[in-house]
Motif scaffolding. Structure first.
Motif, PDB file in Angstrom:
ATOM      1  N   ILE A   1       0.838   5.129   1.599  1.00  0.00           N
ATOM      2  CA  ILE A   1       0.225   5.901   2.680  1.00  0.00           C
ATOM      3  C   ILE A   1       0.068   7.346   2.216  1.00  0.00           C
ATOM      4  O   ILE A   1       1.043   7.973   1.779  1.00  0.00           O
ATOM      5  CB  ILE A   1       1.079   5.849   3.947  1.00  0.00           C
TER       6      ILE A   1
ATOM      7  N   LEU B   1      -4.711   4.238   3.309  1.00  0.00           N
ATOM      8  CA  LEU B   1      -3.779   3.223   2.839  1.00  0.00           C
ATOM      9  C   LEU B   1      -4.346   2.647   1.553  1.00  0.00           C
ATOM     10  O   LEU B   1      -5.371   1.945   1.578  1.00  0.00           O
ATOM     11  CB  LEU B   1      -3.568   2.138   3.894  1.00  0.00           C
TER      12      LEU B   1
ATOM     13  N   VAL C   1       0.835  -1.203   0.000  1.00  0.00           N
ATOM     14  CA  VAL C   1       0.000   0.000   0.000  1.00  0.00           C
ATOM     15  C   VAL C   1       0.870   1.253   0.000  1.00  0.00           C
ATOM     16  O   VAL C   1       2.044   1.218   0.368  1.00  0.00           O
ATOM     17  CB  VAL C   1      -0.939   0.042   1.233  1.00  0.00           C
TER      18      VAL C   1
END
Length: 255
Positions: free
Chosen positions: A26, A187, A24
């Motif tokens: 951020i 995320l 992911v």
């Protein structure tokens, strides 16, 4: 269309509900302050103007500073207008990551990393020239770029060396894995254009809007794929014959 201004903080990996590790990015998406709301009656179209990341007044241009003072808003480094904003807001409101939910699909808009002046092999993926059989000085070149007789010029759009990167790009249909409302963090699965600490725009996916049938079908397909291994394991365990007791095994050996 929902949207937020944000800042790309970095990349990591988290576990989803099925226990699968997901890469992911951020993104810090708040607080976003509503600077101005535009309506069809007063401005000819419906839109919401958002500001992100506070800025000192003496670093603002007079025009922008006057705009902020007119609407009673704190000066911000980034200002962005979102048309047809589906969330009812008014000037002075503060919004953040909570306008999105886990599983929503978004588009991420950013400026890609600048690579400087690059040749055709790195910029466009050319194979280059031969390294043997009498070829000299053509290892990383593009070869012929024009014509011998007619029209006798370089065609428009010819792929050539030049400045690479530092252009606006949109990554579409990225899924939100987690929403951390307390920290104003999203995320988002996958990669987002730009370097760490670059400003990005996170908007509702145009091709997979919230609540659409296409979005529901995609989520259902992802869930089915994630649950397939556990279902197959359960079916195999159910089909496996029960183990015989130890006493029965001993009797079978004696016989």
């Amino acid at each position: 269309m929902l949207g937020l201004l944000g800042k790309k903080l970095g990349q990591t990996s988290v576990y989803n509900a099925q226990g699968v590790m997901v890469p992911v990015t951020i993104v810090l998406v708040g607080p976003n302050r509503v600077l101005q709301t535009k309506t069809q009656a007063s401005d000819g179209y419906n839109a919401v103007q958002l500001g992100f990341d506070d800025q000192k007044e003496h670093r603002m241009t007079k025009g922008l500073l006057g705009h902020f003072k007119k609407h009673g808003a704190t000066p911000t480094k980034r200002v962005r207008e979102f048309r047809d904003f589906t969330l009812p807001v008014k000037p002075g409101d503060v919004i953040g990551a909570n306008i999105f939910a886990q599983g929503d699909f978004v588009d991420a808009i950013g400026i890609t990393k600048g690579r400087g002046f690059e040749g055709v092999m790195k910029r466009h993926g050319f194979r280059g020239g031969d390294a043997s059989h009498g070829a000299k000085g053509w290892r990383r070149r593009s070869g012929a770029i024009g014509q011998r007789l007619f029209p006798g010029t370089v065609m428009r759009g010819m792929k050539m060396p030049g400045h690479m990167g530092q252009v606006r790009r949109t990554a579409q249909n990225l899924q939100i894995i987690q929403v951390r409302e307390a920290d104003n963090l999203l995320l988002i699965k996958g990669a987002i254009p730009g370097s760490n600490n670059d400003y990005v725009v996170i908007r509702e996916a145009k091709k997979l809007p919230k609540g659409s049938e296409r979005a529901k079908r995609k989520i259902a397909a992802q869930t089915a794929v994630a649950e397939a291994p556990s279902k197959a394991k359960a079916a195999a365990a159910a089909a496996k014959p029960a183990a015989k007791p130890a006493a029965a095994k001993a009797d079978a050996k004696k016989k």
